[in-house]
Enzyme design. Structure first.
Site, short mmCIF file in Angstrom:
data_model
loop_
_atom_site.label_atom_id
_atom_site.label_comp_id
_atom_site.label_asym_id
_atom_site.label_seq_id
_atom_site.Cartn_x
_atom_site.Cartn_y
_atom_site.Cartn_z
N ASP A 91 0.86 -1.19 0.00
CA ASP A 91 0.00 0.00 0.00
C ASP A 91 0.90 1.24 0.00
OD1 ASP A 91 -2.05 1.81 0.24
OD2 ASP A 91 -2.43 1.43 2.35
N ASN A 143 0.87 8.57 0.57
CA ASN A 143 1.64 9.81 0.45
C ASN A 143 2.71 9.94 1.53
OD1 ASN A 143 0.32 11.40 -1.79
ND2 ASN A 143 -1.46 10.91 -0.54
N ASN A 148 3.56 7.06 3.94
CA ASN A 148 4.24 5.79 4.17
C ASN A 148 3.91 4.75 3.11
OD1 ASN A 148 5.53 6.37 6.80
ND2 ASN A 148 3.45 6.45 7.57
N THR A 203 3.36 0.81 3.20
CA THR A 203 3.19 -0.31 4.11
C THR A 203 3.08 -1.60 3.31
OG1 THR A 203 0.80 0.13 4.17
CG2 THR A 203 2.13 1.03 5.96
N GLY A 263 -9.29 7.01 -5.66
CA GLY A 263 -7.99 6.40 -5.42
C GLY A 263 -8.06 4.90 -5.16
N ASP A 320 -6.56 3.33 -2.93
CA ASP A 320 -6.67 3.06 -1.49
C ASP A 320 -8.12 2.96 -1.05
OD1 ASP A 320 -7.00 5.77 -2.12
OD2 ASP A 320 -6.06 6.49 -0.27
#
Length: 258
Positions: free
Chosen positions: A6, A9, A11, A13, A108, A110
Site C-alpha cells: 500500500d 503519500n 508511508n 506499508t 484512489g 486506497d
C-alpha cells in the site's frame, strides 16, 4: 505467500498474507520519490527475511498506490528482487466494487481496496474511514456501489498547520491529553487537535447518515491514527489496521487467473 503493498503519500506499508488470508507480518517505510529500485528491493528482502521468508516464498505481488512518481522504481524493485510482475490495482482490475461517483477514475486505489475488504467481509451499507495523510470518509451501499466521499485533512496535517502557522506554538506529539482542559501550551494543543478531530469525524458521520436517510449504516475505520480516534468515540463500529491488505488479497484472488 502474497506480498501486498500500500503506497501512500506518507508511508509505504507492506504485508505478507498466507493462503488462509492471514496477515503474517507487516512493515512500514517512509515514502520517498528519490529512492531507487535497489533501495526498495533491499527493504522488501529484509522485510521477508525478518518474517522468516525469502524472495522465493513470495508467489505474487499486488500494489495499491496513490503516488504515481514512486511506481517506476518500486515496480522495478519487484521485478528485480522478487522476479514477479506485480498486479496493480487500477482500471481493468476486478474489484467487486462499482464506482458510481461523478468521475470514477478519480477515486484512489486506497479507497477501492478498503471498500473491497469491507464489502467482502461485512457486506455493504457501510461508511469507511481511512485515517492517512488525508482522511477519507466513504459510503458504499448494499450492492457494493461506491457512491459518496468526504475528504478532510489528516490529523497530522491539522497539527502541523498549528505549529507551522503560529510562531509561538511548538511542534507536538499527537497523543490524547489527560483532559480536554489544557493547562499548558502542549496539552492545550493536543486537546484542540485530538478532540477537535474527533468532533469533526462524529459530525460528518452523523451528517452523512442524515442525508443518506439511514440510521443502520455500519462504520469501519482503518489507517495509522485511526485507533486513536476509534478509542474515543462510539460512532465507529470496528477498527481494522489491516483492511487495505485484506482488500488487496481479495482483489488478487479475483484476478489471479487473468
Amino acid at each position: 505467500m502474497i506480498l501486498t503493498v500500500d503506497i501512500g503519500n506518507t508511508n509505504i506499508t507492506m504485508a505478507l498474507i498466507d493462503q488462509r488470508s492471514q496477515v503474517v507480518g507487516n512493515f512500514r517505510v517512509t515514502t520517498k520519490v528519490q529512492r531507487t529500485s535497489d533501495e526498495y528491493g533491499m527493504y522488501i528482502i529484509d522485510f521477508c527475511r525478518a518474517n522468516g521468508y525469502g524472495a522465493e516464498d513470495v508467489q505474487d505481488v499486488i500494489i495499491s498506490s496513490v503516488v504515481p512518481k514512486v511506481m517506476h522504481a518500486f515496480t522495478n524493485s519487484i521485478r528485480k528482487y522478487i522476479h514477479k510482475e506485480p498486479m496493480i490495482v487500477g482500471p481493468g482490475i476486478k474489484t467487486g466494487i462499482s464506482v458510481k461517483s461523478d468521475f470514477p477514475r478519480e477515486v484512489g486505489a486506497d479507497k477501492i481496496v478498503d471498500a473491497a475488504a469491507v464489502y467482502h467481509l461485512h457486506g455493504g451499507n457501510a461508511i469507511i474511514l481511512d485515517f492517512g495523510t488525508a482522511t477519507s470518509i466513504d459510503y458504499m451501499n448494499e450492492k457494493g456501489e461506491f457512491l459518496y466521499s468526504v475528504i478532510m485533512p489528516g490529523v497530522e496535517i491539522c497539527a502541523q498547520a498549528l505549529w507551522q502557522s503560529a510562531a509561538k506554538l511548538p511542534e507536538i506529539e499527537i497523543i490524547k491529553p489527560k483532559s480536554i482542559l489544557g493547562t499548558n501550551t502542549d496539552s492545550s494543543m493536543r486537546a484542540g487537535v485530538v478532540y477537535g478531530y474527533i468532533g469533526g469525524v462524529e459530525y460528518i458521520i452523523k451528517k452523512m447518515k442524515q442525508e443518506i436517510g439511514r440510521d443502520d449504516i455500519k462504520v469501519y475505520a482503518t489507517g495509522g491514527l485511526g485507533r486513536l480516534i476509534y478509542n474515543e468515540t462510539d460512532v465507529i463500529d470496528e477498527y481494522d489496521p489491516d483492511l487495505a491488505f485484506k482488500g488487496m488479497k481479495i482483489i488478487y484472488d479475483k484476478n489471479k487467473g487473468r
